[in-house]
Each structure stands twice: as C-alpha cells, then as structure tokens.
Scaffold this motif. Structure first.
Motif, PDB file in Angstrom:
ATOM      1  N   VAL A  90      18.480  37.002 -17.369  1.00  0.00           N
ATOM      2  CA  VAL A  90      18.644  37.224 -15.507  1.00  0.00           C
ATOM      3  C   VAL A  90      18.983  35.953 -14.914  1.00  0.00           C
ATOM      4  O   VAL A  90      19.764  35.109 -14.227  1.00  0.00           O
ATOM      5  CB  VAL A  90      18.097  38.215 -15.511  1.00  0.00           C
ATOM      6  N   ALA A  91      17.814  35.494 -15.221  1.00  0.00           N
ATOM      7  CA  ALA A  91      17.810  33.959 -13.915  1.00  0.00           C
ATOM      8  C   ALA A  91      18.965  32.689 -15.012  1.00  0.00           C
ATOM      9  O   ALA A  91      18.871  32.404 -13.517  1.00  0.00           O
ATOM     10  CB  ALA A  91      16.347  33.032 -14.515  1.00  0.00           C
ATOM     11  N   GLN A  92      19.010  32.537 -16.310  1.00  0.00           N
ATOM     12  CA  GLN A  92      20.453  31.827 -16.393  1.00  0.00           C
ATOM     13  C   GLN A  92      22.058  32.071 -16.289  1.00  0.00           C
ATOM     14  O   GLN A  92      22.369  31.025 -15.472  1.00  0.00           O
ATOM     15  CB  GLN A  92      20.225  31.795 -18.339  1.00  0.00           C
ATOM     16  N   HIS A  93      21.644  33.365 -16.042  1.00  0.00           N
ATOM     17  CA  HIS A  93      23.292  34.564 -15.191  1.00  0.00           C
ATOM     18  C   HIS A  93      23.132  33.622 -13.789  1.00  0.00           C
ATOM     19  O   HIS A  93      23.970  33.357 -13.121  1.00  0.00           O
ATOM     20  CB  HIS A  93      22.762  35.553 -15.161  1.00  0.00           C
ATOM     21  N   TYR A  94      22.016  33.747 -12.526  1.00  0.00           N
ATOM     22  CA  TYR A  94      22.060  33.479 -11.614  1.00  0.00           C
ATOM     23  C   TYR A  94      22.491  32.065 -11.278  1.00  0.00           C
ATOM     24  O   TYR A  94      22.988  31.834 -10.862  1.00  0.00           O
ATOM     25  CB  TYR A  94      20.564  33.600 -11.490  1.00  0.00           C
ATOM     26  N   PHE A  95      21.580  31.432 -12.033  1.00  0.00           N
ATOM     27  CA  PHE A  95      22.368  29.856 -11.890  1.00  0.00           C
ATOM     28  C   PHE A  95      24.034  29.653 -12.710  1.00  0.00           C
ATOM     29  O   PHE A  95      24.623  29.100 -11.426  1.00  0.00           O
ATOM     30  CB  PHE A  95      21.733  28.747 -12.756  1.00  0.00           C
ATOM     31  N   ALA A  96      24.059  30.233 -12.961  1.00  0.00           N
ATOM     32  CA  ALA A  96      26.010  30.051 -13.650  1.00  0.00           C
ATOM     33  C   ALA A  96      26.413  30.936 -13.027  1.00  0.00           C
ATOM     34  O   ALA A  96      27.750  30.010 -12.204  1.00  0.00           O
ATOM     35  CB  ALA A  96      25.605  30.454 -14.613  1.00  0.00           C
ATOM     36  N   TYR A  97      26.201  32.199 -12.134  1.00  0.00           N
ATOM     37  CA  TYR A  97      26.979  32.548 -10.819  1.00  0.00           C
ATOM     38  C   TYR A  97      27.246  32.131  -9.855  1.00  0.00           C
ATOM     39  O   TYR A  97      28.283  31.924  -9.255  1.00  0.00           O
ATOM     40  CB  TYR A  97      26.574  33.814 -11.134  1.00  0.00           C
ATOM     41  N   VAL A  98      26.152  31.943  -9.486  1.00  0.00           N
ATOM     42  CA  VAL A  98      26.186  31.059  -8.114  1.00  0.00           C
ATOM     43  C   VAL A  98      27.086  29.506  -7.730  1.00  0.00           C
ATOM     44  O   VAL A  98      27.708  30.010  -7.169  1.00  0.00           O
ATOM     45  CB  VAL A  98      24.341  30.700  -7.978  1.00  0.00           C
ATOM     46  N   ALA A  99      26.874  28.972  -9.200  1.00  0.00           N
ATOM     47  CA  ALA A  99      27.968  27.959  -9.811  1.00  0.00           C
ATOM     48  C   ALA A  99      29.563  29.136  -9.679  1.00  0.00           C
ATOM     49  O   ALA A  99      30.594  28.152  -8.642  1.00  0.00           O
ATOM     50  CB  ALA A  99      27.524  27.621 -10.528  1.00  0.00           C
ATOM     51  N   LEU A 100      29.924  29.901 -10.490  1.00  0.00           N
ATOM     52  CA  LEU A 100      30.830  30.338 -11.049  1.00  0.00           C
ATOM     53  C   LEU A 100      30.982  30.940  -9.804  1.00  0.00           C
ATOM     54  O   LEU A 100      32.807  30.714  -9.035  1.00  0.00           O
ATOM     55  CB  LEU A 100      31.151  31.171 -11.585  1.00  0.00           C
ATOM     56  N   ASP A 101      31.190  31.805  -8.418  1.00  0.00           N
ATOM     57  CA  ASP A 101      31.166  32.231  -7.236  1.00  0.00           C
ATOM     58  C   ASP A 101      31.355  30.765  -6.163  1.00  0.00           C
ATOM     59  O   ASP A 101      32.012  31.505  -5.416  1.00  0.00           O
ATOM     60  CB  ASP A 101      30.658  33.233  -7.041  1.00  0.00           C
ATOM     61  N   GLY A 102      30.195  29.772  -6.077  1.00  0.00           N
ATOM     62  CA  GLY A 102      30.825  28.863  -5.171  1.00  0.00           C
ATOM     63  C   GLY A 102      32.181  28.437  -5.496  1.00  0.00           C
ATOM     64  O   GLY A 102      33.339  28.367  -4.227  1.00  0.00           O
ATOM     65  N   VAL A 103      32.353  28.956  -6.281  1.00  0.00           N
ATOM     66  CA  VAL A 103      33.650  27.368  -6.774  1.00  0.00           C
ATOM     67  C   VAL A 103      34.730  28.587  -6.503  1.00  0.00           C
ATOM     68  O   VAL A 103      35.995  28.389  -5.918  1.00  0.00           O
ATOM     69  CB  VAL A 103      33.971  27.159  -8.063  1.00  0.00           C
ATOM     70  N   SER A 104      34.296  29.814  -6.641  1.00  0.00           N
ATOM     71  CA  SER A 104      35.871  30.594  -6.639  1.00  0.00           C
ATOM     72  C   SER A 104      36.228  30.814  -5.281  1.00  0.00           C
ATOM     73  O   SER A 104      37.068  30.866  -4.831  1.00  0.00           O
ATOM     74  CB  SER A 104      35.286  31.789  -6.765  1.00  0.00           C
ATOM     75  N   ARG A 105      34.779  31.250  -4.162  1.00  0.00           N
ATOM     76  CA  ARG A 105      35.366  30.468  -3.328  1.00  0.00           C
ATOM     77  C   ARG A 105      35.987  30.017  -2.180  1.00  0.00           C
ATOM     78  O   ARG A 105      36.821  29.375  -1.334  1.00  0.00           O
ATOM     79  CB  ARG A 105      33.719  30.416  -2.282  1.00  0.00           C
ATOM     80  N   ALA A 106      35.896  28.262  -2.850  1.00  0.00           N
ATOM     81  CA  ALA A 106      36.034  27.243  -2.604  1.00  0.00           C
ATOM     82  C   ALA A 106      37.539  26.454  -2.801  1.00  0.00           C
ATOM     83  O   ALA A 106      38.185  26.338  -2.303  1.00  0.00           O
ATOM     84  CB  ALA A 106      35.771  26.096  -3.106  1.00  0.00           C
ATOM     85  N   LEU A 107      38.050  27.670  -4.043  1.00  0.00           N
ATOM     86  CA  LEU A 107      39.268  28.068  -4.541  1.00  0.00           C
ATOM     87  C   LEU A 107      40.834  29.106  -3.735  1.00  0.00           C
ATOM     88  O   LEU A 107      41.227  29.545  -4.663  1.00  0.00           O
ATOM     89  CB  LEU A 107      39.444  27.632  -5.981  1.00  0.00           C
ATOM     90  N   ALA A 108      39.778  29.278  -2.898  1.00  0.00           N
ATOM     91  CA  ALA A 108      40.307  30.533  -2.122  1.00  0.00           C
ATOM     92  C   ALA A 108      41.924  30.597  -2.308  1.00  0.00           C
ATOM     93  O   ALA A 108      43.021  32.008  -2.453  1.00  0.00           O
ATOM     94  CB  ALA A 108      39.748  31.456  -1.110  1.00  0.00           C
ATOM     95  N   GLY A 109      41.967  29.746  -1.635  1.00  0.00           N
ATOM     96  CA  GLY A 109      43.920  29.261  -1.215  1.00  0.00           C
ATOM     97  C   GLY A 109      44.413  28.390  -2.606  1.00  0.00           C
ATOM     98  O   GLY A 109      46.077  28.395  -1.749  1.00  0.00           O
ATOM     99  N   ASP A 110      44.152  28.457  -3.329  1.00  0.00           N
ATOM    100  CA  ASP A 110      44.763  27.946  -4.042  1.00  0.00           C
ATOM    101  C   ASP A 110      45.725  28.759  -4.911  1.00  0.00           C
ATOM    102  O   ASP A 110      45.287  30.255  -5.309  1.00  0.00           O
ATOM    103  CB  ASP A 110      43.650  27.096  -5.575  1.00  0.00           C
TER     104      ASP A 110
END
Length: 217
Positions: free
Chosen positions: A44-64
């Motif tokens: 779960v902990a390793q997922h946490y770090f990966a998804y904070v990154a993944l969803d952060g990029v997702s937010r940044a690219l919302a208008g792409d």
C-alpha cells in the motif's frame, strides 16, 4: 483479417509482462494469506508514492489533447490510500513508510511524463486498467484474509465513483483507439507501457523480501 485496434495492440504487446507481474512471489504469498497486515501495508505504501506522482501528472495534463481524455478525478487514489494506510498502521502512518528503490525509479519515470502526454497515457493505462480488472479480485481476497471492509484497508481497489466497471473500461479503450497521435507515437506509447509494466513488476519483486513474514493468524 483486419488490423487490431490500438487498445488491442496495447494489450497484446503487454500480456506476457502482465502475466509476469501476477506471478511475483509477494503477490502469491499475499493472496495465500501468508503475510501480516503490516507486510500488506508495505505494498500500500509503495502504491501511495506512485499514485501521488501519477495523479499529480494527470492534474497537470488535464487540458492536453492527448492526455486530457484520460483525466478522471474519480479515479484519483491518494485519499483512498491514506485511509488504507491509517487502517493498517494507525495515525502515525507517515513515519512508517518510505519509497523503495524500485518505487523511486518508477516515480521518477512517471514524473518525467509531464512533458510527454503519450507517456502519461502509458503509465495511466498500466496502473488503472489493472486496478479495475485483476485488482478487483485482489480486493475480494484481501477482504476475506484481513477482514477489511469499506472506509479503510482496501479502499484503493474501490472505484465507487465511476459506475459500471465494464462500461468504464469499454469507454477507456474507446478513448485509446481515438488517440489523436500518429503510428510512430502509438509505437512509442506501447514501448513505454512495457517499461511501466517492468518497473511496476520490479516494485513487487522488491517486496518479495517480506515473504518470510509470519503467517496471518
């Protein structure tokens, strides 16, 4: 015989990698009920770090135009993972977790895709389509093994905000098939998906060090 769609080509190209990830020793031990709740929490902990990154990029690219169609706020996993970590480790969970070396490599790779929308699609597909498929079987097994219910423990695998899972996955595949990119870019995305599968598998391989944990009571 017609050419496979892009979503089919993507699935076909990564199927052997998918089977390899499923065969990892940590997951086998976890599904057999041989690991403690704390050892489960390591994943779960390793997922946490990966998804904070993944969803952060997702937010940044919302208008792409390439990545934007795959931005679904209802998929974001950070809040669910926090609930799961609190359930496993208690309120002091932040001091109990740290990213492994393979997770750090995966996170760095994900974060770099903020400048490559097609690469983000590759990592998004790798994680979320797996979570919406085999991840549902994992959730049901973990509920039986650890007694977890809603609101903590396995919320990571719950996607109550998207409605019908089969319908959502069909829509996701349709969006893949409609990607506004040329064949060369599609080939690059397929190659990055293979990399994503490899990096995620390496995270699981590293977790194999926990297989010697005490059996669940």
């Amino acid at each position: 015989m017609s050419e496979p769609s892009f979503s089919e080509a993507l699935r076909n190209a990564t199927w052997s990698a998918h089977e390899s990830a499923e065969g990892e020793g940590y997951l086998k031990a976890l599904m057999a009920g041989r690991l403690s709740a704390e050892a489960y929490g390591e994943m779960v902990a390793q997922h946490y770090f990966a998804y904070v990154a993944l969803d952060g990029v997702s937010r940044a690219l919302a208008g792409d135009p390439v990545a934007g169609p795959f931005v679904f706020p209802e998929l974001y996993r950070e809040e669910a993972l926090v609930r799961d970590l609190e359930t496993v480790y208690g309120s002091g969970w932040r001091s109990r977790i740290e990213p492994s070396g393979p997770t750090e490599e995966l996170v760095a790779r994900i974060e770099r895709t903020v400048s490559w929308p097609g690469g983000h699609v590759a990592h998004h597909y790798t994680r979320y389509m797996g979570d919406l498929s085999g991840g549902q079987f994992i959730r049901m097994e973990l509920e039986k093994i650890y007694g977890y219910r809603k609101d903590g423990g396995v919320d990571f695998y719950r996607f109550d905000g998207i409605g019908s899972l089969p319908r959502f996955k069909n829509d996701y595949r349709a969006r893949l098939d409609a990607l506004p990119v040329d064949e060369a870019e599609k080939a690059r995305i397929i190659e990055e998906t293979k990399v994503a599968y490899r990096l995620n598998t390496e995270v699981l391989t590293d977790l194999g060090r926990l297989v010697r944990a005490e059996p669940v009571a």
